[in-house]
Design a protein around this motif. Structure first.
Motif, PDB file in Angstrom:
ATOM      1  N   LEU A 267       3.617 -43.809  75.817  1.00 28.36           N
ATOM      2  CA  LEU A 267       3.089 -45.180  75.804  1.00 28.36           C
ATOM      3  C   LEU A 267       2.132 -45.414  76.967  1.00 28.36           C
ATOM      4  O   LEU A 267       1.134 -46.121  76.818  1.00 28.36           O
ATOM      5  N   VAL A 268       2.436 -44.841  78.112  1.00 31.54           N
ATOM      6  CA  VAL A 268       1.535 -44.982  79.267  1.00 31.54           C
ATOM      7  C   VAL A 268       0.167 -44.390  78.939  1.00 31.54           C
ATOM      8  O   VAL A 268      -0.880 -45.009  79.198  1.00 31.54           O
ATOM      9  N   GLN A 269       0.147 -43.187  78.368  1.00 34.29           N
ATOM     10  CA  GLN A 269      -1.118 -42.545  78.040  1.00 34.29           C
ATOM     11  C   GLN A 269      -1.884 -43.335  76.974  1.00 34.29           C
ATOM     12  O   GLN A 269      -3.102 -43.518  77.064  1.00 34.29           O
ATOM     13  N   LYS A 270      -1.173 -43.831  75.970  1.00 38.15           N
ATOM     14  CA  LYS A 270      -1.826 -44.640  74.937  1.00 38.15           C
ATOM     15  C   LYS A 270      -2.345 -45.955  75.515  1.00 38.15           C
ATOM     16  O   LYS A 270      -3.392 -46.459  75.086  1.00 38.15           O
ATOM     17  N   GLY A 271      -1.621 -46.506  76.491  1.00 38.39           N
ATOM     18  CA  GLY A 271      -2.067 -47.738  77.134  1.00 38.39           C
ATOM     19  C   GLY A 271      -3.358 -47.549  77.901  1.00 38.39           C
ATOM     20  O   GLY A 271      -4.248 -48.403  77.860  1.00 38.39           O
ATOM     21  N   PHE A 272      -3.469 -46.425  78.616  1.00 42.85           N
ATOM     22  CA  PHE A 272      -4.705 -46.132  79.345  1.00 42.85           C
ATOM     23  C   PHE A 272      -5.886 -46.024  78.382  1.00 42.85           C
ATOM     24  O   PHE A 272      -6.994 -46.483  78.681  1.00 42.85           O
ATOM     25  N   ILE A 273      -5.655 -45.412  77.228  1.00 44.33           N
ATOM     26  CA  ILE A 273      -6.721 -45.269  76.222  1.00 44.33           C
ATOM     27  C   ILE A 273      -7.077 -46.625  75.627  1.00 44.33           C
ATOM     28  O   ILE A 273      -8.259 -46.975  75.510  1.00 44.33           O
ATOM     29  N   ARG A 274      -6.068 -47.407  75.265  1.00 44.81           N
ATOM     30  CA  ARG A 274      -6.311 -48.697  74.616  1.00 44.81           C
ATOM     31  C   ARG A 274      -7.040 -49.661  75.536  1.00 44.81           C
ATOM     32  O   ARG A 274      -7.899 -50.438  75.083  1.00 44.81           O
ATOM     33  N   GLN A 275      -6.750 -49.639  76.833  1.00 48.08           N
ATOM     34  CA  GLN A 275      -7.373 -50.591  77.750  1.00 48.08           C
ATOM     35  C   GLN A 275      -8.879 -50.386  77.882  1.00 48.08           C
ATOM     36  O   GLN A 275      -9.603 -51.286  78.322  1.00 48.08           O
TER      37      GLN A 275
END
Length: 366
Positions: A338-346
């Motif tokens: 989720l952390v990695q996906k959050g960095f991408i989504r932001q």
């Protein structure tokens, strides 16, 4: 081009999503070379203390909290009227729903940002003092309306009479994306904690959330729920926490700076947003920027904003909430994903993008 903003969102708010939105927007427009003026002589707003746009005079509540706020608000409104009457601007952008300015615009256009229809959907009259008729009048007379999500645009079309083409969807951003903590900055926190941020009333679903995760916290006695901001727990909240035997695991945390909030996100097991409804949810972007896993309700704008970068639960299903909170506590690989996906989504949200799209709206009405 010169844009005039008024006092409304800043007079009584030290913090808050609306004030932060306008502060960040103005700062970004200034960086782009746009002429920006904020009509605001007096304010204790934290975001403006180091502002390049306006640093208002701070005030003390010498007549008591509400009487002083009312006096300051009226003084600020008079100043805004003076600035409107001078007419040294191209576009006016009010920061809330009071209609005082309609008789002073002198045919200058204005743009209205609409953040959410929570008041309309849940019939919560205490959220603001503007009636449905007053808001409809403002929406009718605005040259353009900015909705902060497709969900908010759909709500506007449901609750008000508006032509869809009059509404532009422009997403929020978060200054946390470029935030850096001072070297050595630390805050005393529990070793393991889930983070809840902001107000806890009504549609925020705090009571339902705490009730749902009581058994989970009992099974994980080393984990706390840290509630940052939103004021001290009230009597009913204390009674709820006591009745669930969570006195040592559900704590309130006062914070006075973005550095502290950034640190809280950075060191949490996860940020949890159990709200029944929101217009956008800036804390989602804040958590993404801090590398904090995000757990959300599957309602309103949340799937639109977070997409696959969050773990979702049904906010009305206690078992689903408990299952997802258990998963986020026990599954480290899930948190990392989720952390990695959050960095991408932001990467889809930036202050520059918000400001550029807003500037295009201003240009389109001149």
């Amino acid at each position: 081009m010169k844009i005039l903003y008024d006092h409304q969102a800043f007079t009584g708010q030290r913090y808050g999503g609306v004030a932060r939105y306008f502060h960040d927007l103005m700062e970004s427009l200034v960086d782009m070379g746009v002429g920006v003026k904020l009509s605001l002589p007096f304010s204790n707003n934290e975001y403006l203390k180091n502002s390049s746009v306006r640093r208002p005079n701070e005030f003390r509540h010498i007549f008591g909290f509400m009487p002083t706020n009312m006096l300051v608000s009226r003084t600020n409104r008079l100043n805004s009227i003076v600035q409107l009457q001078k007419g040294k601007f191209d576009v006016f952008h009010p920061t809330f729903f009071h209609n005082y300015y309609l008789n002073h615009l002198k045919k200058k256009p204005f743009v209205l940002t609409y953040h959410d229809c929570i008041k309309e959907r849940f019939n919560l009259n205490h959220i603001d003092n503007a009636s449905h008729a007053q808001k409809q009048e403002l929406l009718n007379k605005a040259a353009k309306i900015i909705a902060i999500s497709e969900n908010t645009k759909a709500d506007l079309l449901e609750f008000y009479q508006i032509k869809p083409e009059k509404i532009e969807v422009i997403y929020h951003s978060s200054s946390f994306r470029n935030h850096q903590l001072p070297v050595g900055f630390q805050v005393k926190t529990p070793e393991k904690y889930l983070l809840y941020v902001g107000a806890r009333n009504d549609y925020k679903n705090f009571t339902g959330f705490v009730t749902s995760i009581a058994s989970v916290l009992h099974q994980h006695p080393d984990v706390q729920l840290l509630c940052a901001g939103g004021g001290d727990f009230n009597k009913a909240e204390h009674e709820l926490i006591d009745s669930l035997n969570l006195q040592t695991q559900v704590k309130h945390f006062h914070f006075q700076s973005d550095d502290t909030l950034f640190y809280l996100y950075q060191n949490a097991i996860a940020f949890v947003y159990p709200s029944l409804y929101e217009g956008f949810g800036i804390p989602i972007l804040e958590a993404f920027a801090c590398g904090c896993p995000v757990v959300l309700s599957n309602t309103s704008c949340f799937p639109e904003v977070a997409q696959d970068a969050a773990l979702y639960f049904n906010p009305s299903d206690k078992e689903d909430i408990a299952d997802k909170i258990t998963a986020i506590i026990e599954n480290e690989s899930l948190r990392k994903s989720l952390v990695q996906k959050g960095f991408i989504r932001q990467q889809n949200f930036s202050a520059e993008k918000t400001a550029t799209q807003t500037l295009n709206v201003y240009k389109s009405i001149l």
